[in-house]
Write an enzyme that holds these catalytic residues in place. Sequence first.
Site, PDB file in Angstrom:
ATOM      1  N   ARG A  68       0.940  -1.344  -0.029  1.00 44.09           N
ATOM      2  CA  ARG A  68       0.071   0.126   0.131  1.00 44.09           C
ATOM      3  C   ARG A  68       0.888   1.370  -0.063  1.00 44.09           C
ATOM      4  O   ARG A  68       0.578   2.302  -0.710  1.00 44.09           O
ATOM      5  CB  ARG A  68      -0.985   0.085   1.232  1.00 44.09           C
ATOM      6  CG  ARG A  68      -2.168  -1.443   0.791  1.00 44.09           C
ATOM      7  CD  ARG A  68      -3.036  -1.359   2.082  1.00 44.09           C
ATOM      8  NE  ARG A  68      -2.414  -1.523   3.303  1.00 44.09           N
ATOM      9  CZ  ARG A  68      -2.556  -2.642   4.017  1.00 44.09           C
ATOM     10  NH1 ARG A  68      -3.232  -3.571   3.289  1.00 44.09           N
ATOM     11  NH2 ARG A  68      -1.974  -2.826   5.123  1.00 44.09           N
ATOM     12  N   GLU A 105       3.215  -7.899  16.373  1.00 42.63           N
ATOM     13  CA  GLU A 105       2.696  -8.439  17.482  1.00 42.63           C
ATOM     14  C   GLU A 105       2.669 -10.080  17.740  1.00 42.63           C
ATOM     15  O   GLU A 105       2.415 -10.671  18.567  1.00 42.63           O
ATOM     16  CB  GLU A 105       0.970  -7.984  17.617  1.00 42.63           C
ATOM     17  CG  GLU A 105       0.653  -6.674  17.229  1.00 42.63           C
ATOM     18  CD  GLU A 105       0.933  -6.161  15.759  1.00 42.63           C
ATOM     19  OE1 GLU A 105       0.154  -6.670  14.913  1.00 42.63           O
ATOM     20  OE2 GLU A 105       1.724  -5.269  15.396  1.00 42.63           O
TER      21      GLU A 105
END
Length: 181
Positions: A68, A105
Amino acid sequence: MSEERLRTVRDRVRPFPDFPVPGVLFRDISPLLKDPAAFRTLIDLLEDHLRASFPRIDLIAGECLDSRGFLIGPPLAQRLGIGFVLVRKKGKLPGPTESVSYALEYGKAELEIQSDAVEPGQKVVIVDDLLATGGTMCAACELMKRLKAEILECLVIIELKLLKGSEKLRSIPFYSLLQYD
Protein backbone atom coordinates in the site's frame (compact mmCIF):
# COMPACT_ATOMS: atom_id res chain seq x y z
CA MET A 1 -6.90 21.99 4.30
CA SER A 2 -10.54 22.14 3.37
CA GLU A 3 -12.91 20.04 5.44
CA GLU A 4 -14.81 19.15 2.29
CA ARG A 5 -11.72 17.66 0.63
CA LEU A 6 -10.83 15.78 3.80
CA ARG A 7 -14.39 14.45 4.07
CA THR A 8 -14.12 13.20 0.45
CA VAL A 9 -11.19 11.05 1.54
CA ARG A 10 -12.63 10.00 4.91
CA ASP A 11 -15.93 8.94 3.31
CA ARG A 12 -14.04 6.47 1.09
CA VAL A 13 -12.41 4.61 4.01
CA ARG A 14 -14.56 1.58 4.75
CA PRO A 15 -14.62 -0.09 8.20
CA PHE A 16 -14.60 -3.89 8.41
CA PRO A 17 -15.30 -5.22 11.92
CA ASP A 18 -13.53 -8.40 13.05
CA PHE A 19 -10.96 -8.44 10.23
CA PRO A 20 -8.44 -10.02 10.07
CA VAL A 21 -9.28 -11.38 13.53
CA PRO A 22 -12.18 -10.89 15.96
CA GLY A 23 -12.01 -7.58 17.81
CA VAL A 24 -10.11 -5.70 15.09
CA LEU A 25 -11.80 -2.92 13.13
CA PHE A 26 -9.97 -2.86 9.79
CA ARG A 27 -9.86 0.45 7.88
CA ASP A 28 -10.02 -0.42 4.18
CA ILE A 29 -8.74 2.11 1.63
CA SER A 30 -9.88 0.06 -1.39
CA PRO A 31 -12.90 2.34 -2.06
CA LEU A 32 -10.56 5.35 -1.95
CA LEU A 33 -8.29 3.76 -4.55
CA LYS A 34 -11.26 2.80 -6.72
CA ASP A 35 -12.58 6.37 -6.91
CA PRO A 36 -10.24 8.44 -9.15
CA ALA A 37 -11.56 11.79 -7.89
CA ALA A 38 -11.17 10.77 -4.23
CA PHE A 39 -7.68 9.35 -4.86
CA ARG A 40 -6.67 12.57 -6.64
CA THR A 41 -8.01 14.51 -3.64
CA LEU A 42 -5.93 12.34 -1.31
CA ILE A 43 -2.75 13.01 -3.29
CA ASP A 44 -3.66 16.73 -3.49
CA LEU A 45 -4.00 16.92 0.30
CA LEU A 46 -0.71 15.11 0.92
CA GLU A 47 1.08 17.23 -1.70
CA ASP A 48 -0.31 20.45 -0.18
CA HIS A 49 0.87 19.36 3.27
CA LEU A 50 4.39 18.53 2.09
CA ARG A 51 4.80 21.69 -0.01
CA ALA A 52 3.66 23.82 2.94
CA SER A 53 5.91 21.99 5.41
CA PHE A 54 9.23 21.51 3.60
CA PRO A 55 11.07 23.79 1.18
CA ARG A 56 13.06 20.85 -0.17
CA ILE A 57 12.43 17.10 -0.30
CA ASP A 58 14.78 14.83 -2.22
CA LEU A 59 12.95 11.50 -2.06
CA ILE A 60 9.76 9.78 -1.00
CA ALA A 61 10.36 6.36 0.55
CA GLY A 62 7.42 3.99 0.43
CA GLU A 63 6.89 1.23 2.88
CA CYS A 64 5.95 -1.70 0.74
CA LEU A 65 5.47 -4.49 3.24
CA ASP A 66 1.89 -4.96 2.07
CA SER A 67 2.20 -2.90 -1.14
CA ARG A 68 0.00 0.00 0.00
CA GLY A 69 2.95 2.38 0.44
CA PHE A 70 3.54 1.71 -3.26
CA LEU A 71 0.12 3.11 -4.05
CA ILE A 72 0.65 6.47 -2.36
CA GLY A 73 4.36 7.13 -2.74
CA PRO A 74 4.93 7.12 -6.51
CA PRO A 75 2.08 9.51 -7.45
CA LEU A 76 3.07 11.81 -4.59
CA ALA A 77 6.74 11.76 -5.64
CA GLN A 78 5.74 12.38 -9.26
CA ARG A 79 3.65 15.40 -8.25
CA LEU A 80 6.60 16.80 -6.30
CA GLY A 81 9.02 16.10 -9.14
CA ILE A 82 11.23 13.85 -7.00
CA GLY A 83 12.23 10.19 -6.85
CA PHE A 84 10.63 7.29 -5.04
CA VAL A 85 12.57 4.55 -3.26
CA LEU A 86 11.35 1.16 -2.13
CA VAL A 87 11.37 -0.27 1.37
CA ARG A 88 10.43 -3.93 1.03
CA LYS A 89 10.17 -7.24 2.82
CA LYS A 90 13.52 -8.97 3.02
CA GLY A 91 14.46 -10.87 -0.12
CA LYS A 92 12.40 -8.77 -2.55
CA LEU A 93 15.12 -6.36 -3.75
CA PRO A 94 18.13 -7.22 -5.95
CA GLY A 95 21.69 -6.15 -5.30
CA PRO A 96 23.33 -5.09 -2.04
CA THR A 97 20.81 -4.16 0.65
CA GLU A 98 20.56 -2.93 4.20
CA SER A 99 18.06 -4.81 6.34
CA VAL A 100 16.54 -4.46 9.78
CA SER A 101 14.38 -6.83 11.77
CA TYR A 102 11.58 -5.63 14.00
CA ALA A 103 8.98 -7.06 16.33
CA LEU A 104 5.39 -7.65 15.31
CA GLU A 105 2.52 -8.48 17.63
CA TYR A 106 2.83 -12.07 16.42
CA GLY A 107 6.55 -12.52 15.70
CA LYS A 108 9.32 -10.83 13.78
CA ALA A 109 9.71 -9.39 10.31
CA GLU A 110 12.49 -7.82 8.28
CA LEU A 111 12.54 -4.83 5.95
CA GLU A 112 15.26 -3.86 3.55
CA ILE A 113 16.34 -1.13 1.18
CA GLN A 114 18.93 -1.17 -1.58
CA SER A 115 22.23 0.13 -0.21
CA ASP A 116 22.49 2.82 -2.88
CA ALA A 117 18.84 3.96 -2.79
CA VAL A 118 19.54 7.02 -0.65
CA GLU A 119 22.67 9.16 -0.50
CA PRO A 120 23.93 10.55 2.81
CA GLY A 121 22.20 13.81 3.68
CA GLN A 122 19.27 13.40 1.31
CA LYS A 123 15.99 14.69 2.71
CA VAL A 124 13.41 11.89 2.79
CA VAL A 125 9.72 11.58 3.64
CA ILE A 126 8.56 8.05 4.49
CA VAL A 127 4.98 7.29 3.45
CA ASP A 128 2.56 4.47 4.16
CA ASP A 129 -1.18 4.01 4.21
CA LEU A 130 -1.53 3.30 7.93
CA LEU A 131 0.26 3.64 11.25
CA ALA A 132 -0.83 1.08 13.84
CA THR A 133 1.74 -0.08 16.41
CA GLY A 134 4.58 1.71 14.62
CA GLY A 135 6.92 -1.25 14.18
CA THR A 136 7.14 -1.09 10.40
CA MET A 137 7.55 2.69 10.34
CA CYS A 138 10.28 2.56 12.99
CA ALA A 139 12.10 -0.11 10.96
CA ALA A 140 11.90 2.07 7.83
CA CYS A 141 13.29 4.99 9.84
CA GLU A 142 16.16 2.82 11.05
CA LEU A 143 17.02 1.92 7.46
CA MET A 144 17.07 5.62 6.49
CA LYS A 145 19.31 6.41 9.45
CA ARG A 146 21.73 3.65 8.44
CA LEU A 147 21.97 5.22 4.98
CA LYS A 148 22.51 8.60 6.69
CA ALA A 149 19.38 10.18 5.21
CA GLU A 150 17.67 13.11 6.87
CA ILE A 151 14.13 12.00 7.71
CA LEU A 152 11.89 15.02 7.33
CA GLU A 153 8.67 13.27 8.29
CA CYS A 154 6.73 10.03 8.46
CA LEU A 155 3.45 10.52 6.59
CA VAL A 156 0.39 8.25 6.60
CA ILE A 157 -3.21 8.38 5.45
CA ILE A 158 -4.60 6.72 8.60
CA GLU A 159 -3.38 6.69 12.19
CA LEU A 160 -4.92 4.26 14.71
CA LYS A 161 -4.39 6.43 17.79
CA LEU A 162 -5.27 3.79 20.40
CA LEU A 163 -2.23 1.73 19.37
CA LYS A 164 0.12 4.69 20.06
CA GLY A 165 2.45 3.93 17.16
CA SER A 166 3.47 7.56 16.74
CA GLU A 167 4.96 7.53 20.25
CA LYS A 168 7.54 4.98 19.04
CA LEU A 169 8.79 7.45 16.44
CA ARG A 170 10.06 9.67 19.27
CA SER A 171 11.67 12.77 17.78
CA ILE A 172 10.82 12.05 14.13
CA PRO A 173 8.09 14.37 12.84
CA PHE A 174 4.86 12.54 12.05
CA TYR A 175 1.72 13.51 10.14
CA SER A 176 -1.52 11.61 9.61
CA LEU A 177 -4.35 12.79 7.42
CA LEU A 178 -7.06 10.78 9.23
CA GLN A 179 -7.09 9.61 12.85
CA TYR A 180 -9.24 6.91 14.41
CA ASP A 181 -9.46 5.76 18.01
